[in-house]
Scaffold this motif. Structure first.
Motif, PDB file in Angstrom:
ATOM      1  N   VAL A  13       0.854  -1.190   0.000  1.00 20.87           N
ATOM      2  CA  VAL A  13       0.000   0.000   0.000  1.00 20.87           C
ATOM      3  C   VAL A  13       0.894   1.245   0.000  1.00 20.87           C
ATOM      4  CG1 VAL A  13      -1.701   1.330   1.315  1.00 20.87           C
ATOM      5  CG2 VAL A  13      -1.914  -1.148   1.160  1.00 20.87           C
ATOM      6  N   ALA A  14       0.557   2.200  -0.860  1.00 22.93           N
ATOM      7  CA  ALA A  14       1.318   3.450  -0.944  1.00 22.93           C
ATOM      8  C   ALA A  14       0.578   4.628  -0.329  1.00 22.93           C
ATOM      9  CB  ALA A  14       1.646   3.763  -2.399  1.00 22.93           C
ATOM     10  N   ALA A  15      -0.763   4.674  -0.491  1.00 21.34           N
ATOM     11  CA  ALA A  15      -1.538   5.821  -0.015  1.00 21.34           C
ATOM     12  C   ALA A  15      -2.994   5.404   0.175  1.00 21.34           C
ATOM     13  CB  ALA A  15      -1.450   6.967  -1.021  1.00 21.34           C
ATOM     14  N   TYR A  16      -3.744   6.259   0.850  1.00 23.16           N
ATOM     15  CA  TYR A  16      -5.157   5.993   1.090  1.00 23.16           C
ATOM     16  C   TYR A  16      -5.906   7.313   1.234  1.00 23.16           C
ATOM     17  CZ  TYR A  16      -4.138   7.179   5.922  1.00 23.16           C
ATOM     18  OH  TYR A  16      -3.746   7.856   7.050  1.00 23.16           O
ATOM     19  N   GLN A  17      -7.217   7.219   1.073  1.00 23.10           N
ATOM     20  CA  GLN A  17      -8.098   8.363   1.303  1.00 23.10           C
ATOM     21  C   GLN A  17      -9.404   7.833   1.862  1.00 23.10           C
ATOM     22  OE1 GLN A  17      -8.508  11.053  -2.010  1.00 23.10           O
ATOM     23  NE2 GLN A  17     -10.522  11.720  -1.329  1.00 23.10           N
ATOM     24  N   MET A  18      -9.804   8.353   3.004  1.00 18.91           N
ATOM     25  CA  MET A  18     -11.006   7.885   3.674  1.00 18.91           C
ATOM     26  C   MET A  18     -12.211   8.750   3.354  1.00 18.91           C
ATOM     27  SD  MET A  18      -9.731   6.717   7.419  1.00 18.91           S
ATOM     28  CE  MET A  18      -8.247   7.654   7.671  1.00 18.91           C
ATOM     29  N   GLY A  19     -13.350   8.094   3.183  1.00 17.18           N
ATOM     30  CA  GLY A  19     -14.638   8.754   3.084  1.00 17.18           C
ATOM     31  C   GLY A  19     -15.487   8.283   4.252  1.00 17.18           C
ATOM     32  N   ALA A  20     -16.691   8.792   4.367  1.00 14.67           N
ATOM     33  CA  ALA A  20     -17.565   8.411   5.483  1.00 14.67           C
ATOM     34  C   ALA A  20     -17.856   6.912   5.482  1.00 14.67           C
ATOM     35  CB  ALA A  20     -18.858   9.206   5.422  1.00 14.67           C
ATOM     36  N   THR A  21     -18.100   6.344   4.315  1.00 18.51           N
ATOM     37  CA  THR A  21     -18.446   4.918   4.218  1.00 18.51           C
ATOM     38  C   THR A  21     -17.562   4.188   3.220  1.00 18.51           C
ATOM     39  OG1 THR A  21     -20.128   5.333   2.531  1.00 18.51           O
ATOM     40  CG2 THR A  21     -20.858   5.371   4.841  1.00 18.51           C
ATOM     41  N   LEU A  24     -10.363   4.667  -0.257  1.00 23.88           N
ATOM     42  CA  LEU A  24      -9.604   4.462  -1.490  1.00 23.88           C
ATOM     43  C   LEU A  24      -8.214   4.003  -1.080  1.00 23.88           C
ATOM     44  CD1 LEU A  24     -10.348   7.724  -3.520  1.00 23.88           C
ATOM     45  CD2 LEU A  24     -11.389   5.488  -3.838  1.00 23.88           C
ATOM     46  N   VAL A  25      -7.719   2.999  -1.769  1.00 21.84           N
ATOM     47  CA  VAL A  25      -6.384   2.481  -1.471  1.00 21.84           C
ATOM     48  C   VAL A  25      -5.564   2.487  -2.750  1.00 21.84           C
ATOM     49  CG1 VAL A  25      -5.046   0.520  -0.615  1.00 21.84           C
ATOM     50  CG2 VAL A  25      -7.294   1.017   0.373  1.00 21.84           C
ATOM     51  N   GLN A  26      -4.420   3.168  -2.695  1.00 21.42           N
ATOM     52  CA  GLN A  26      -3.480   3.136  -3.808  1.00 21.42           C
ATOM     53  C   GLN A  26      -2.363   2.175  -3.443  1.00 21.42           C
ATOM     54  OE1 GLN A  26      -1.764   6.856  -5.055  1.00 21.42           O
ATOM     55  NE2 GLN A  26      -0.290   5.850  -6.384  1.00 21.42           N
ATOM     56  N   PHE A  27      -2.150   1.214  -4.307  1.00 19.56           N
ATOM     57  CA  PHE A  27      -1.101   0.228  -4.091  1.00 19.56           C
ATOM     58  C   PHE A  27       0.200   0.711  -4.731  1.00 19.56           C
ATOM     59  CE2 PHE A  27      -5.059  -2.006  -3.546  1.00 19.56           C
ATOM     60  CZ  PHE A  27      -4.823  -2.779  -2.426  1.00 19.56           C
ATOM     61  N   THR A  28       1.293   0.080  -4.396  1.00 16.78           N
ATOM     62  CA  THR A  28       2.594   0.479  -4.927  1.00 16.78           C
ATOM     63  C   THR A  28       2.678   0.266  -6.435  1.00 16.78           C
ATOM     64  OG1 THR A  28       3.499  -1.674  -4.301  1.00 16.78           O
ATOM     65  CG2 THR A  28       3.831   0.143  -2.744  1.00 16.78           C
ATOM     66  N   THR A  29       1.762  -0.491  -6.998  1.00 21.50           N
ATOM     67  CA  THR A  29       1.683  -0.697  -8.445  1.00 21.50           C
ATOM     68  C   THR A  29       1.015   0.489  -9.137  1.00 21.50           C
ATOM     69  OG1 THR A  29      -0.463  -1.768  -8.260  1.00 21.50           O
ATOM     70  CG2 THR A  29       1.483  -3.203  -8.175  1.00 21.50           C
ATOM     71  N   CYS A  30       0.568   1.476  -8.344  1.00 16.82           N
ATOM     72  CA  CYS A  30      -0.178   2.670  -8.788  1.00 16.82           C
ATOM     73  C   CYS A  30      -1.660   2.406  -9.013  1.00 16.82           C
ATOM     74  CB  CYS A  30       0.438   3.325 -10.016  1.00 16.82           C
ATOM     75  SG  CYS A  30       2.071   4.006  -9.672  1.00 16.82           S
ATOM     76  N   ALA A  31      -2.112   1.167  -8.892  1.00 17.53           N
ATOM     77  CA  ALA A  31      -3.538   0.863  -9.002  1.00 17.53           C
ATOM     78  C   ALA A  31      -4.268   1.453  -7.797  1.00 17.53           C
ATOM     79  CB  ALA A  31      -3.756  -0.642  -9.050  1.00 17.53           C
ATOM     80  N   VAL A  32      -5.458   1.996  -8.042  1.00 17.93           N
ATOM     81  CA  VAL A  32      -6.275   2.573  -6.979  1.00 17.93           C
ATOM     82  C   VAL A  32      -7.626   1.870  -6.973  1.00 17.93           C
ATOM     83  CG1 VAL A  32      -7.357   4.656  -6.072  1.00 17.93           C
ATOM     84  CG2 VAL A  32      -5.137   4.818  -7.199  1.00 17.93           C
ATOM     85  N   TYR A  33      -8.025   1.373  -5.803  1.00 20.07           N
ATOM     86  CA  TYR A  33      -9.297   0.682  -5.646  1.00 20.07           C
ATOM     87  C   TYR A  33     -10.132   1.382  -4.585  1.00 20.07           C
ATOM     88  CZ  TYR A  33      -7.253  -3.237  -8.201  1.00 20.07           C
ATOM     89  OH  TYR A  33      -6.676  -4.018  -9.157  1.00 20.07           O
ATOM     90  N   GLU A  34     -11.435   1.383  -4.798  1.00 20.05           N
ATOM     91  CA  GLU A  34     -12.369   1.914  -3.815  1.00 20.05           C
ATOM     92  C   GLU A  34     -13.073   0.744  -3.140  1.00 20.05           C
ATOM     93  OE1 GLU A  34     -15.747   5.285  -3.790  1.00 20.05           O
ATOM     94  OE2 GLU A  34     -16.140   3.612  -5.159  1.00 20.05           O
ATOM     95  N   TYR A  35     -13.042   0.724  -1.822  1.00 19.57           N
ATOM     96  CA  TYR A  35     -13.756  -0.265  -1.020  1.00 19.57           C
ATOM     97  C   TYR A  35     -14.839   0.487  -0.254  1.00 19.57           C
ATOM     98  CZ  TYR A  35      -9.664  -3.176  -1.928  1.00 19.57           C
ATOM     99  OH  TYR A  35      -8.665  -3.886  -2.533  1.00 19.57           O
ATOM    100  N   THR A  36     -16.057  -0.035  -0.258  1.00 24.04           N
ATOM    101  CA  THR A  36     -17.181   0.644   0.387  1.00 24.04           C
ATOM    102  C   THR A  36     -17.887  -0.287   1.371  1.00 24.04           C
ATOM    103  OG1 THR A  36     -18.802  -0.045  -1.271  1.00 24.04           O
ATOM    104  CG2 THR A  36     -17.590   2.006  -1.723  1.00 24.04           C
ATOM    105  N   TYR A  37     -18.728   0.319   2.198  1.00 20.06           N
ATOM    106  CA  TYR A  37     -19.561  -0.484   3.095  1.00 20.06           C
ATOM    107  C   TYR A  37     -20.335  -1.526   2.290  1.00 20.06           C
ATOM    108  CZ  TYR A  37     -19.195   2.493   7.331  1.00 20.06           C
ATOM    109  OH  TYR A  37     -18.792   3.166   8.450  1.00 20.06           O
ATOM    110  N   ALA A  38     -20.896  -1.107   1.153  1.00 20.84           N
ATOM    111  CA  ALA A  38     -21.719  -2.010   0.341  1.00 20.84           C
ATOM    112  C   ALA A  38     -20.900  -3.147  -0.261  1.00 20.84           C
ATOM    113  CB  ALA A  38     -22.420  -1.224  -0.768  1.00 20.84           C
TER     114      ALA A  38
END
Length: 75
Positions: A13-21, A24-38
């Motif tokens: 993991v390289a970076a992250y950004q939190m929302g209320a629910t 976002l996770v940026q991996f060292t490969t530069c890929a960014v994924y959003e994980y949600t409550y749903a």
């Protein structure tokens, strides 16, 4: 995005950004994924937020508990 502290020195993991629910996770490969409550469950998202803040264990948690349960791949 906020830089992940990577206290153990070997995280994917390289970076992250939190929302209320969500998180976002940026991996060292530069890929960014959003994980949600749903997509991954509220408990998992809150655990991921805590691990992101602590700077340790986030990548391992993702691999073990949520893996492909992201809501979308951003890049």
């Amino acid at each position: 995005m906020e830089r992940y502290a990577n206290r153990n020195g070997n995280s994917g993991v390289a970076a992250y950004q939190m929302g209320a629910t969500s998180i976002l996770v940026q991996f060292t490969t530069c890929a960014v994924y959003e994980y949600t409550y749903a997509s991954a469950g509220a408990g998992n998202i809150e655990s991921m937020k805590s691990l992101a803040i602590s700077g340790s264990g986030l990548c391992s948690f993702i691999k073990r508990h949520v893996n492909k349960r992201y809501s979308r791949k951003i890049r």
